[in-house]
Scaffold this active site. Structure first.
Site, PDB file in Angstrom:
ATOM      1  N   HIS A 138     -19.805 -46.564  -3.556  1.00 43.68           N
ATOM      2  CA  HIS A 138     -21.160 -47.403  -3.045  1.00 43.68           C
ATOM      3  C   HIS A 138     -21.944 -47.802  -3.855  1.00 43.68           C
ATOM      4  CE1 HIS A 138     -20.586 -44.011   0.574  1.00 43.68           C
ATOM      5  NE2 HIS A 138     -19.778 -45.142   0.980  1.00 43.68           N
ATOM      6  N   TYR A 146      -8.630 -48.621  -4.632  1.00 40.83           N
ATOM      7  CA  TYR A 146      -9.433 -48.386  -5.321  1.00 40.83           C
ATOM      8  C   TYR A 146      -8.589 -47.632  -6.839  1.00 40.83           C
ATOM      9  CZ  TYR A 146     -12.374 -48.736  -1.223  1.00 40.83           C
ATOM     10  OH  TYR A 146     -12.777 -49.492   0.009  1.00 40.83           O
ATOM     11  N   ARG A 172     -11.421 -54.274  -0.754  1.00 39.78           N
ATOM     12  CA  ARG A 172     -11.678 -53.481   0.484  1.00 39.78           C
ATOM     13  C   ARG A 172     -11.855 -54.457   1.658  1.00 39.78           C
ATOM     14  NH1 ARG A 172     -15.002 -50.669  -0.158  1.00 39.78           N
ATOM     15  NH2 ARG A 172     -17.148 -51.267   0.624  1.00 39.78           N
ATOM     16  N   GLU A 188     -13.337 -55.351   5.293  1.00 41.44           N
ATOM     17  CA  GLU A 188     -13.353 -55.024   6.721  1.00 41.44           C
ATOM     18  C   GLU A 188     -13.664 -55.835   7.850  1.00 41.44           C
ATOM     19  OE1 GLU A 188     -17.509 -52.490   5.600  1.00 41.44           O
ATOM     20  OE2 GLU A 188     -17.491 -51.753   7.943  1.00 41.44           O
ATOM     21  N   HIS A 233     -11.393 -43.092   1.809  1.00 45.17           N
ATOM     22  CA  HIS A 233     -11.688 -43.267   3.021  1.00 45.17           C
ATOM     23  C   HIS A 233     -11.647 -42.762   4.527  1.00 45.17           C
ATOM     24  CE1 HIS A 233     -11.828 -47.404   3.650  1.00 45.17           C
ATOM     25  NE2 HIS A 233     -12.148 -47.341   1.320  1.00 45.17           N
ATOM     26  N   HIS A 239     -23.258 -46.959  10.434  1.00 45.99           N
ATOM     27  CA  HIS A 239     -22.152 -45.994  11.352  1.00 45.99           C
ATOM     28  C   HIS A 239     -22.657 -45.287  13.102  1.00 45.99           C
ATOM     29  CE1 HIS A 239     -21.619 -45.651   6.542  1.00 45.99           C
ATOM     30  NE2 HIS A 239     -20.225 -46.536   7.264  1.00 45.99           N
TER      31      HIS A 239
END
Ligand code: GLY
Ligand code: MN
Ligand code: MN
Length: 449
Positions: free
Chosen positions: A252, A398, A416, A418, A359, A370
């Protein structure tokens, strides 16, 4: 001053309210009242406020976006079905803080059966709740003050039985109705998501082009903000992550501040919001314009995990199955890359993969990044996909800079990828497939050649 109106056709909201009222009748045949408060204004610092963004449930049912509003739906006796409490028109205040629909606008533009000044809520709420056996109110959501206000009203009502009033005996979560509806997107919602994706694509393309060595994370952040507003978007739907080099291994990270160096990968997780619907997209690109062999091997592993998860999507499939498949794919790849050693089943069972992939692979997407909607069926099983659901697929890898178990050339790599996936009648549509994601397309979009 022009009348404030909802961003979608008002019939859309009316149809939703009718569906909610119908479900309330089914769940509480004796009559019920549902209360949906707005999100409170949030202080940023001192007397500076955060930009206001409406509560998603309240917006979904009314289209109303102003603060200090409460919607009440009622199936109780002869009560009107839809009452809206709003800030009244006020010439002086509107000069300072902007236009208001007011009590008349709540009826004329937002379809309320009746409307009240929000200042009357404490006196009107007991009248609305005092004759019903069932209250639909989502206790424990964003506004603890409103929770306390409801509790106070219930306490007052219990003391007024001689006047023929009483507190509702049942408290039900309106989420069981409204969040189910939000989970299944209608065409107008999917159109809004497509617009959000357009702005998101423009932002990611601009950042890929500009993110060369010597530029800064903040410059890319500003390009994202520009593209997310330019053309009518609302800005971001969640605070963007612009993470160069090892910052990409902080899930984050949002400082978005440092210089981008030669050899860095740049991970950007950023999505634009349009009509309150947000995209949620991550892309990772090489600042130099070409992936190094080690970066490329990692990138292709993550891309492979994404592709095989996305390809499985169809009605009846589950998010858990996609996640399990992604974990297996990534764990096998971690062994090939020298990050893990041993038997793949054991590494999965023991959770060893979590050192590099910590995650989940997916979440629902919509008005909230979300988004709401249960991940389990009533009997606790993983929820099967159905047409109209939208969710993300976001595998990653990661590798901490100081991970002395990892091969040296892999340390500090964070990746990542997405995408936003719509479940269709027979399979899926990747709404974000046109935002460059293959090695060749990402390198071409960087345009350093
Ligand atoms: N951007 C938040 C997430 O990917 O879940
Ligand atoms: Mn996400
Ligand atoms: Mn994201």
């Amino acid at each position: 001053m022009a009348l404030k109106t909802p961003v979608f056709e008002s019939t859309l909201f009316q149809t939703r309210r009718e569906q909610v009222l119908q479900r309330m009748r089914e769940l509480a045949p004796g009559g019920a009242v549902a209360v949906f408060p707005s999100t409170p204004v949030a202080t940023r610092n001192s007397d500076v406020e955060h930009a206001y963004r409406a509560d998603s449930d309240l917006f979904f049912l009314t289209g109303f976006e102003e603060p200090e509003a409460v919607a009440v739906l009622s199936t109780q006796g002869e009560e009107p079905p839809f009452t809206l409490f709003v800030r009244p028109r006020d010439k002086d205040k509107e000069i300072w803080t902007g236009r208001r629909a007011g009590v008349d606008g709540a009826i004329a533009a937002f379809g309320a059966s009746r409307a009240f000044d929000i200042a009357t809520l404490d006196s009107e709420l007991p009248k609305l709740l005092g004759h019903t056996k069932t209250l639909f109110y989502r206790l424990g959501s964003a506004d603890a003050h409103f929770d306390a206000r409801i509790a106070r009203t219930l306490g007052q009502l219990r003391g007024r039985s001689r006047a023929g009033l009483d507190a509702p005996r049942r408290l039900e979560d309106p989420g069981q109705i409204v969040h189910e509806m939000r989970l299944h997107k209608e065409p107008a919602e999917i159109d809004a998501l497509r617009r959000a994706v357009e702005f998101t694509k423009a932002g990611h393309l601009a950042a890929m082009r500009a993110g060369r060595p010597g530029s800064h994370e903040y410059e890319l952040h500003s390009l994202l903000e520009r593209e997310f507003r330019h053309g009518g978007g609302r800005g971001w739907g969640y605070y963007p992550i612009v993470a160069a080099g090892e910052n990409a291994t902080v899930l984050h990270y949002n400082e978005n501040s440092v210089e981008i160096r030669d050899g860095d990968l740049v991970l950007i997780d950023a999505g634009a919001e349009y009509h309150l619907y947000t995209a949620d997209v991550t892309r990772t690109f090489p600042a130099a314009g070409k992936f190094s062999p080690a970066q490329r091997a990692c990138y292709e592993l993550v891309l492979g995990a994404a592709d095989q998860a996305i390809a499985r999507t169809r009605p009846g499939e589950t998010m858990d199955a996609l996640h399990d498949g992604a974990v297996r794919f990534l764990t096998e790849g971690m062994i090939r890359l020298g990050l893990l050693a041993g038997d793949v089943d054991t590494l999965i069972k023991d959770g060893a993969f979590r050192r590099y992939y910590m995650h989940r692979t997916s979440h629902w997407l919509g008005l909230d990044v979300h988004d709401v909607g249960s991940y389990r069926t009533e009997d606790g099983k993983p929820r099967p996909f159905a047409p109209g659901m939208v969710f993300t697929v976001e595998p990653g890898l990661y590798i901490a800079k100081d991970d002395d178990k990892a091969p040296p050339e892999l340390r500090g790599i964070g990746i990542r990828i997405e995408d936003d996936i719509l479940v269709t009648g027979h399979g899926y549509e990747n709404l974000t497939v046109d935002i460059p994601r293959t090695v060749a397309d990402v390198e071409a979009a960087c345009g350093r050649g």
